[in-house]
Design an enzyme around this catalytic site. Structure first.
Site, PDB file in Angstrom:
ATOM      1  N   PRO A  95      51.925  64.406 -11.230  1.00  0.00           N
ATOM      2  CA  PRO A  95      53.267  64.644 -11.773  1.00  0.00           C
ATOM      3  C   PRO A  95      54.351  63.791 -11.094  1.00  0.00           C
ATOM      4  CG  PRO A  95      52.554  66.532 -10.445  1.00  0.00           C
ATOM      5  CD  PRO A  95      51.417  65.552 -10.462  1.00  0.00           C
ATOM      6  N   GLU A 122      46.711  70.489  -2.723  1.00  0.00           N
ATOM      7  CA  GLU A 122      48.108  70.021  -2.703  1.00  0.00           C
ATOM      8  C   GLU A 122      48.214  68.522  -2.955  1.00  0.00           C
ATOM      9  OE1 GLU A 122      47.556  73.601  -1.903  1.00  0.00           O
ATOM     10  OE2 GLU A 122      49.537  72.992  -2.578  1.00  0.00           O
ATOM     11  N   ARG A 160      41.227  58.350 -29.760  1.00  0.00           N
ATOM     12  CA  ARG A 160      41.491  58.455 -31.200  1.00  0.00           C
ATOM     13  C   ARG A 160      42.141  57.195 -31.766  1.00  0.00           C
ATOM     14  NH1 ARG A 160      46.329  59.647 -32.543  1.00  0.00           N
ATOM     15  NH2 ARG A 160      45.873  60.792 -34.434  1.00  0.00           N
ATOM     16  N   ASP A 175      49.134  57.737 -39.491  1.00  0.00           N
ATOM     17  CA  ASP A 175      49.996  58.340 -38.483  1.00  0.00           C
ATOM     18  C   ASP A 175      51.410  57.787 -38.557  1.00  0.00           C
ATOM     19  OD1 ASP A 175      48.334  60.069 -37.303  1.00  0.00           O
ATOM     20  OD2 ASP A 175      48.168  59.030 -35.389  1.00  0.00           O
TER      21      ASP A 175
HETATM   22  C1  9WO Z   1      50.971  71.273  -5.415  1.00  0.00           C
HETATM   23  C2  9WO Z   1      52.050  71.848  -4.768  1.00  0.00           C
HETATM   24  C3  9WO Z   1      52.186  73.007  -4.049  1.00  0.00           C
HETATM   25  C4  9WO Z   1      53.407  73.334  -3.518  1.00  0.00           C
HETATM   26  C5  9WO Z   1      54.495  72.483  -3.727  1.00  0.00           C
HETATM   27  C6  9WO Z   1      54.354  71.321  -4.459  1.00  0.00           C
HETATM   28  C7  9WO Z   1      53.124  71.033  -4.970  1.00  0.00           C
HETATM   29  N1  9WO Z   1      52.747  69.990  -5.688  1.00  0.00           N
HETATM   30  C8  9WO Z   1      51.470  70.127  -5.931  1.00  0.00           C
HETATM   31  C9  9WO Z   1      50.751  69.153  -6.676  1.00  0.00           C
HETATM   32  O1  9WO Z   1      51.358  68.215  -7.171  1.00  0.00           O
HETATM   33  N2  9WO Z   1      49.433  69.323  -6.758  1.00  0.00           N
HETATM   34  C10 9WO Z   1      48.666  68.390  -7.473  1.00  0.00           C
HETATM   35  C11 9WO Z   1      47.708  69.099  -8.376  1.00  0.00           C
HETATM   36  C12 9WO Z   1      47.912  67.452  -6.630  1.00  0.00           C
HETATM   37  C13 9WO Z   1      47.317  66.377  -7.502  1.00  0.00           C
HETATM   38  C14 9WO Z   1      46.556  66.963  -8.688  1.00  0.00           C
HETATM   39  N3  9WO Z   1      47.274  68.043  -9.255  1.00  0.00           N
HETATM   40  C15 9WO Z   1      47.999  67.893 -10.387  1.00  0.00           C
HETATM   41  C16 9WO Z   1      48.066  66.814 -11.235  1.00  0.00           C
HETATM   42  N4  9WO Z   1      48.805  68.818 -10.856  1.00  0.00           N
HETATM   43  N5  9WO Z   1      49.435  68.356 -11.940  1.00  0.00           N
HETATM   44  C17 9WO Z   1      48.994  67.147 -12.201  1.00  0.00           C
HETATM   45  C18 9WO Z   1      49.519  66.366 -13.278  1.00  0.00           C
HETATM   46  C19 9WO Z   1      48.993  65.127 -13.563  1.00  0.00           C
HETATM   47  C20 9WO Z   1      49.560  64.372 -14.591  1.00  0.00           C
HETATM   48  N6  9WO Z   1      50.602  64.847 -15.299  1.00  0.00           N
HETATM   49  C21 9WO Z   1      51.121  66.054 -15.021  1.00  0.00           C
HETATM   50  C22 9WO Z   1      50.596  66.844 -14.013  1.00  0.00           C
END
Ligand code: 9WO
Length: 255
Positions: A95, A122, A160, A175
């Site tokens: 993210p 994390e 796709r 599309d």
């Molecule tokens: C965990 C966390 C805990 C407490 C405060 C902040 C925090 N951030 C995270 C975090 O980003 N964890 C991630 C879990 C670690 C990498 C993989 N994870 C993930 C990828 N969660 N969400 C995504 C993701 C990937 C692509 N697009 C949106 C979300």
């Protein structure tokens, strides 16, 4: 030809969701793409087969260790190169990146080989990103419990688009009224029965007049985009017909 998608994940079974169902499964059967998962656990170095450890500097949770991740990544890259991919790109799904758009998906889909690094806990040791990752991609501004669902979203959206994967009836050209093609939302859809719950299908769709149907759908797409996602209309260049439709829609909405 065949796209090579590798995934570094502790949870390979999750990828059955795209390997076993629907359009993505058909793409695999037709060898439009192939999938290979690599478990960092299989590359763990210590006696306990650890893949995570406590964060330096303290704080809650665990961080994925560099050694098992890079060993798995290097194996995945080597495999793709052996299979003819000239330069596999390593994608960290996180993210902490700008959310990808339709244009970004289309660009990513031009790569012959991609390796998706899926974090858990994390996150992963930053030195893995510095030493191995070519690009970081987000699918949206929210945190998941791991990168797997995000990697699957990206793979699904790319597969796709691959030639021959979508059937004739649902081709990529069809599309054209989607956030993908000319940047508009889709028009509404109807199928049998002609009357359901006392609601009729819009008569124009039963008229057999395809020019009229196309114009109606275009108007619906424009109206919906104007109502729901006016941001998508910014900075677009319009033809005369669309401008006329937009003016009509604007006048109607003022009422
Ligand atoms: C965990 C966390 C805990 C407490 C405060 C902040 C925090 N951030 C995270 C975090 O980003 N964890 C991630 C879990 C670690 C990498 C993989 N994870 C993930 C990828 N969660 N969400 C995504 C993701 C990937 C692509 N697009 C949106 C979300």
């Amino acid at each position: 030809m065949t796209k090579h998608y590798g995934v570094i994940t502790l949870f390979a079974e999750m990828f059955d969701a795209i390997a076993d169902f629907g359009v993505t499964r058909r793409g695999l059967d037709e060898k439009a793409w192939q999938l290979q998962c690599w478990n960092p656990r299989d590359f763990a170095v210590n006696a306990y087969k650890s893949i995570d450890d406590r964060p330096y500097g303290g704080g809650p949770g665990m961080v994925m260790m560099a050694e098992p991740l890079t060993a798995a990544l290097d194996a995945a890259v080597k495999q793709q190169v052996a299979n003819g991919v000239v330069k596999p790109k390593v994608v960290y799904v996180t993210p902490q990146a700008k959310p990808i758009t339709d244009a970004g998906i289309r660009e990513l889909a031009t790569e012959d080989g991609l390796i998706f690094l899926c974090g858990r806990y994390e996150g992963i040791d930053e030195r893995v990103i510095e030493s191995r990752v070519d690009l970081e991609v987000s699918i949206g501004d929210y945190v998941l419990s791991g990168g797997e669902l995000a990697a699957m979203v990206l793979i699904d959206a790319m597969v796709r688009l691959l030639p021959g994967v979508l059937g004739d009836g649902q081709s990529a050209v069809e599309d054209s009224f989607s956030p993908g093609r000319d940047g508009l939302l889709d028009h509404p859809h109807y199928t049998r029965p002609e009357s359901w719950n006392g609601e009729a299908v819009p008569p124009v769709l039963m008229s057999g007049d395809h020019a009229k149907i196309d114009a109606w759908r275009r108007r619906q797409a424009l109206a919906r985009t104007f109502e729901r996602r006016a941001d998508l209309l910014e900075g677009k260049s319009w033809n005369k017909q669309d401008l006329k439709l937009l003016e009509e829609i604007r006048r109607e909405q003022k009422k």
